[in-house]
Scaffold this motif. Sequence first.
Motif, PDB file in Angstrom:
ATOM      1  N   CYS A   1       6.725  26.153  -1.018  1.00 15.34           N
ATOM      2  CA  CYS A   1       7.319  27.414  -1.458  1.00 15.34           C
ATOM      3  C   CYS A   1       6.829  28.490  -0.500  1.00 15.34           C
ATOM      4  O   CYS A   1       5.636  28.819  -0.467  1.00 15.34           O
ATOM      5  CB  CYS A   1       6.924  27.762  -2.889  1.00 15.34           C
ATOM      6  SG  CYS A   1       7.627  29.348  -3.409  1.00 15.34           S
TER       7      CYS A   1
ATOM      8  N   CYS B   1       5.363  31.750  -2.269  1.00 14.33           N
ATOM      9  CA  CYS B   1       4.022  31.630  -2.846  1.00 14.33           C
ATOM     10  C   CYS B   1       3.016  31.053  -1.858  1.00 14.33           C
ATOM     11  O   CYS B   1       1.822  31.039  -2.147  1.00 14.33           O
ATOM     12  CB  CYS B   1       4.084  30.767  -4.101  1.00 14.33           C
ATOM     13  SG  CYS B   1       5.214  31.411  -5.356  1.00 14.33           S
TER      14      CYS B   1
ATOM     15  N   HIS C   1       8.699  24.035  -9.993  1.00  9.07           N
ATOM     16  CA  HIS C   1       8.181  25.358  -9.626  1.00  9.07           C
ATOM     17  C   HIS C   1       9.307  26.311  -9.236  1.00  9.07           C
ATOM     18  O   HIS C   1       9.281  27.497  -9.575  1.00  9.07           O
ATOM     19  CB  HIS C   1       7.196  25.225  -8.466  1.00  9.07           C
ATOM     20  CG  HIS C   1       6.841  26.526  -7.802  1.00  9.07           C
ATOM     21  ND1 HIS C   1       5.826  27.341  -8.241  1.00  9.07           N
ATOM     22  CD2 HIS C   1       7.406  27.174  -6.736  1.00  9.07           C
ATOM     23  CE1 HIS C   1       5.772  28.421  -7.473  1.00  9.07           C
ATOM     24  NE2 HIS C   1       6.714  28.351  -6.552  1.00  9.07           N
TER      25      HIS C   1
ATOM     26  N   CYS D   1      10.284  30.347  -9.981  1.00  5.97           N
ATOM     27  CA  CYS D   1       9.823  31.199  -8.888  1.00  5.97           C
ATOM     28  C   CYS D   1      10.957  32.136  -8.492  1.00  5.97           C
ATOM     29  O   CYS D   1      11.942  31.722  -7.888  1.00  5.97           O
ATOM     30  CB  CYS D   1       9.391  30.343  -7.699  1.00  5.97           C
ATOM     31  SG  CYS D   1       8.775  31.319  -6.321  1.00  5.97           S
TER      32      CYS D   1
HETATM   33 ZN    ZN Z   1       7.031  30.000  -5.477  1.00  7.33          ZN
END
Ligand code: ZN
Length: 107
Positions: free
Chosen positions: A27, A30, A38, A42
């Motif tokens: 990701c 993040c 996730h 997100c």
């Molecule tokens: Zn993320």
Amino acid sequence: MNTARTTKIRQYLHGDPAEDAPDTYFCQRCDLFAPRAHFDGCVLGTVVKNGRRYHETHEWRYVTARRWWLRNFEPGDPRRIVDDLGNLFRTGTASEQGLPRLEDVGR
Ligand SMILES: [Zn+2]
């Protein structure tokens, strides 16, 4: 021993599967590797196009970064990129996958 693999650090794109951790994906927002689920939670920010704001999607982030890297990557770069078939947001080759439509944020 594959020295290219060990000396070059992979530049992961948003949604690329981790090479050494099964079922986890990068990701970029993040800056971590996380399970597929996730990405459902997100939330990305907004992008501005032609003066209007839109909700950014995961596919958008992947497609724009992928295009940038494929266009700008130079031989000799200490990183390596992989056009990974296992990317969560990949629907085809770079030329096949167009920019996804974005939802207008509104006023
Ligand atoms: Zn993320």
